[in-house]
Scaffold this motif. Structure first.
Motif, PDB file in Angstrom:
ATOM      1  N   VAL A  40      -0.493  -5.565  -5.813  1.00  0.00           N
ATOM      2  CA  VAL A  40      -0.781  -7.123  -5.260  1.00  0.00           C
ATOM      3  C   VAL A  40      -0.054  -8.030  -6.097  1.00  0.00           C
ATOM      4  O   VAL A  40       0.109  -8.124  -7.111  1.00  0.00           O
ATOM      5  CB  VAL A  40      -2.574  -7.608  -5.321  1.00  0.00           C
ATOM      6  CG1 VAL A  40      -2.647  -8.843  -4.809  1.00  0.00           C
ATOM      7  CG2 VAL A  40      -3.087  -6.316  -4.616  1.00  0.00           C
ATOM      8  N   PHE A  41       0.720  -8.765  -5.061  1.00  0.00           N
ATOM      9  CA  PHE A  41       1.574  -9.997  -5.690  1.00  0.00           C
ATOM     10  C   PHE A  41       0.909 -11.288  -5.313  1.00  0.00           C
ATOM     11  O   PHE A  41       0.652 -11.554  -4.082  1.00  0.00           O
ATOM     12  CB  PHE A  41       2.898  -9.851  -4.945  1.00  0.00           C
ATOM     13  CG  PHE A  41       3.677  -8.545  -5.018  1.00  0.00           C
ATOM     14  CD1 PHE A  41       4.885  -8.450  -5.896  1.00  0.00           C
ATOM     15  CD2 PHE A  41       3.430  -7.495  -4.442  1.00  0.00           C
ATOM     16  CE1 PHE A  41       5.470  -7.383  -6.130  1.00  0.00           C
ATOM     17  CE2 PHE A  41       4.146  -6.431  -4.436  1.00  0.00           C
ATOM     18  CZ  PHE A  41       5.320  -6.455  -5.511  1.00  0.00           C
TER      19      PHE A  41
ATOM     20  N   TYR B  53       0.781  -1.227   0.126  1.00  0.00           N
ATOM     21  CA  TYR B  53      -0.177  -0.197  -0.012  1.00  0.00           C
ATOM     22  C   TYR B  53       0.811   1.293  -0.163  1.00  0.00           C
ATOM     23  O   TYR B  53       1.785   1.381   0.667  1.00  0.00           O
ATOM     24  CB  TYR B  53      -0.814   0.128   1.140  1.00  0.00           C
ATOM     25  CG  TYR B  53      -1.888  -1.103   1.290  1.00  0.00           C
ATOM     26  CD1 TYR B  53      -3.100  -0.900   0.737  1.00  0.00           C
ATOM     27  CD2 TYR B  53      -1.693  -2.205   1.968  1.00  0.00           C
ATOM     28  CE1 TYR B  53      -4.195  -1.837   0.534  1.00  0.00           C
ATOM     29  CE2 TYR B  53      -2.808  -3.380   1.778  1.00  0.00           C
ATOM     30  CZ  TYR B  53      -4.058  -2.937   1.383  1.00  0.00           C
ATOM     31  OH  TYR B  53      -4.982  -3.863   1.171  1.00  0.00           O
ATOM     32  N   THR B  54       0.630   2.186  -0.978  1.00  0.00           N
ATOM     33  CA  THR B  54       1.321   3.346  -1.278  1.00  0.00           C
ATOM     34  C   THR B  54       0.426   4.643  -1.438  1.00  0.00           C
ATOM     35  O   THR B  54      -0.574   4.082  -1.722  1.00  0.00           O
ATOM     36  CB  THR B  54       2.572   3.324  -2.016  1.00  0.00           C
ATOM     37  OG1 THR B  54       1.704   2.977  -3.289  1.00  0.00           O
ATOM     38  CG2 THR B  54       3.547   2.342  -1.733  1.00  0.00           C
ATOM     39  N   PRO B  55       0.960   5.797  -1.274  1.00  0.00           N
ATOM     40  CA  PRO B  55       0.001   6.898  -1.618  1.00  0.00           C
ATOM     41  C   PRO B  55      -0.028   6.788  -2.973  1.00  0.00           C
ATOM     42  O   PRO B  55       1.041   6.294  -3.788  1.00  0.00           O
ATOM     43  CB  PRO B  55       0.889   8.184  -1.112  1.00  0.00           C
ATOM     44  CG  PRO B  55       1.616   7.595   0.169  1.00  0.00           C
ATOM     45  CD  PRO B  55       1.820   6.113  -0.370  1.00  0.00           C
ATOM     46  N   PRO B  56      -1.155   7.193  -3.573  1.00  0.00           N
ATOM     47  CA  PRO B  56      -1.466   7.107  -5.280  1.00  0.00           C
ATOM     48  C   PRO B  56      -0.472   7.962  -5.978  1.00  0.00           C
ATOM     49  O   PRO B  56      -0.046   7.155  -7.149  1.00  0.00           O
ATOM     50  CB  PRO B  56      -2.775   7.626  -5.419  1.00  0.00           C
ATOM     51  CG  PRO B  56      -3.144   8.408  -4.189  1.00  0.00           C
ATOM     52  CD  PRO B  56      -2.371   7.772  -3.091  1.00  0.00           C
TER      53      PRO B  56
ATOM     54  N   ILE C 161       1.230  -9.715 -10.814  1.00  0.00           N
ATOM     55  CA  ILE C 161       1.339  -8.395  -9.811  1.00  0.00           C
ATOM     56  C   ILE C 161       0.112  -7.617 -10.691  1.00  0.00           C
ATOM     57  O   ILE C 161       0.046  -7.421 -11.959  1.00  0.00           O
ATOM     58  CB  ILE C 161       2.763  -7.857 -10.026  1.00  0.00           C
ATOM     59  CG1 ILE C 161       3.736  -8.933  -9.542  1.00  0.00           C
ATOM     60  CG2 ILE C 161       2.640  -6.627  -9.213  1.00  0.00           C
ATOM     61  CD1 ILE C 161       5.138  -8.358  -9.638  1.00  0.00           C
ATOM     62  N   GLN C 162      -0.653  -7.226  -9.723  1.00  0.00           N
ATOM     63  CA  GLN C 162      -1.736  -6.135 -10.377  1.00  0.00           C
ATOM     64  C   GLN C 162      -1.554  -4.890  -9.567  1.00  0.00           C
ATOM     65  O   GLN C 162      -1.130  -4.930  -8.208  1.00  0.00           O
ATOM     66  CB  GLN C 162      -3.142  -6.717  -9.944  1.00  0.00           C
ATOM     67  CG  GLN C 162      -3.334  -7.830 -11.080  1.00  0.00           C
ATOM     68  CD  GLN C 162      -3.382  -9.087 -10.147  1.00  0.00           C
ATOM     69  OE1 GLN C 162      -3.452  -9.142  -9.054  1.00  0.00           O
ATOM     70  NE2 GLN C 162      -3.606 -10.121 -10.933  1.00  0.00           N
ATOM     71  N   SER C 163      -1.839  -3.731 -10.133  1.00  0.00           N
ATOM     72  CA  SER C 163      -1.821  -2.633  -9.349  1.00  0.00           C
ATOM     73  C   SER C 163      -2.937  -1.479  -9.513  1.00  0.00           C
ATOM     74  O   SER C 163      -3.210  -1.558 -10.887  1.00  0.00           O
ATOM     75  CB  SER C 163      -0.311  -1.854  -9.488  1.00  0.00           C
ATOM     76  OG  SER C 163      -0.392  -0.658  -8.830  1.00  0.00           O
ATOM     77  N   TRP C 164      -3.430  -0.847  -8.577  1.00  0.00           N
ATOM     78  CA  TRP C 164      -4.883  -0.010  -8.785  1.00  0.00           C
ATOM     79  C   TRP C 164      -4.771   1.005  -7.721  1.00  0.00           C
ATOM     80  O   TRP C 164      -4.121   0.746  -6.480  1.00  0.00           O
ATOM     81  CB  TRP C 164      -6.027  -0.635  -9.161  1.00  0.00           C
ATOM     82  CG  TRP C 164      -6.396  -1.403  -7.849  1.00  0.00           C
ATOM     83  CD1 TRP C 164      -7.258  -0.908  -7.001  1.00  0.00           C
ATOM     84  CD2 TRP C 164      -6.186  -2.564  -7.595  1.00  0.00           C
ATOM     85  NE1 TRP C 164      -7.661  -1.761  -6.028  1.00  0.00           N
ATOM     86  CE2 TRP C 164      -6.882  -2.745  -6.090  1.00  0.00           C
ATOM     87  CE3 TRP C 164      -5.269  -3.744  -7.861  1.00  0.00           C
ATOM     88  CZ2 TRP C 164      -6.810  -4.076  -5.571  1.00  0.00           C
ATOM     89  CZ3 TRP C 164      -5.081  -4.706  -7.256  1.00  0.00           C
ATOM     90  CH2 TRP C 164      -6.132  -5.010  -5.991  1.00  0.00           C
ATOM     91  N   VAL C 165      -5.452   2.000  -7.935  1.00  0.00           N
ATOM     92  CA  VAL C 165      -5.613   3.118  -6.685  1.00  0.00           C
ATOM     93  C   VAL C 165      -7.169   2.774  -6.426  1.00  0.00           C
ATOM     94  O   VAL C 165      -8.122   2.848  -7.338  1.00  0.00           O
ATOM     95  CB  VAL C 165      -5.477   4.437  -7.253  1.00  0.00           C
ATOM     96  CG1 VAL C 165      -5.854   5.674  -6.266  1.00  0.00           C
ATOM     97  CG2 VAL C 165      -4.002   4.626  -7.728  1.00  0.00           C
TER      98      VAL C 165
END
Length: 114
Positions: free
Chosen positions: A104-105, A60-63, A88-92
């Protein structure tokens, strides 16, 4: 199977807190992990010889934070620890009061049954 100790070492890789399932601290960058599935990977003489566990590990990180270098470090460390990184997926997430980037891994690991 319990690989919590392996995953907790990710804290040394990116210097962010790591927690199983839910992080309730104050940091804006952190990692959580959840077991999705665990099953026999190898049976012999009616006994389980190896077990495979499937997990989701989420950064989790700032967008607006650059996260690609952290993603690269985490992926390399997971592989070094013996995990197979499936995707690996990434979304805000824009539904929460405070927007967060989820990276997400989806991983699995197979180990001998003790």
């Amino acid at each position: 199977m319990n690989v919590n100790g392996l995953i907790m070492t990710l804290q040394n890789t990116v210097n962010y807190p790591v927690a199983p399932d839910l992080y309730e601290g104050k940091e804006d960058k952190y990692i959580t992990f959840t077991y999705e599935d665990e099953r026999s990977a190898l049976d012999a003489d009616n006994e389980e010889q190896q077990t495979v566990a499937y997990l989701q590990i989420t950064l989790y990180t700032p967008p607006l934070q650059e996260y690609m270098e952290d993603k690269k470090k985490i992926k390399a460390e997971l592989k070094k620890l013996g995990f197979c990184v499936e995707s690996i997926q990434s979304w805000v997430d824009s539904y929460a009061p405070e927007k967060k980037r989820h990276t997400v891994f989806n991983v699995n690991i197979t180990m001998p049954e003790n």
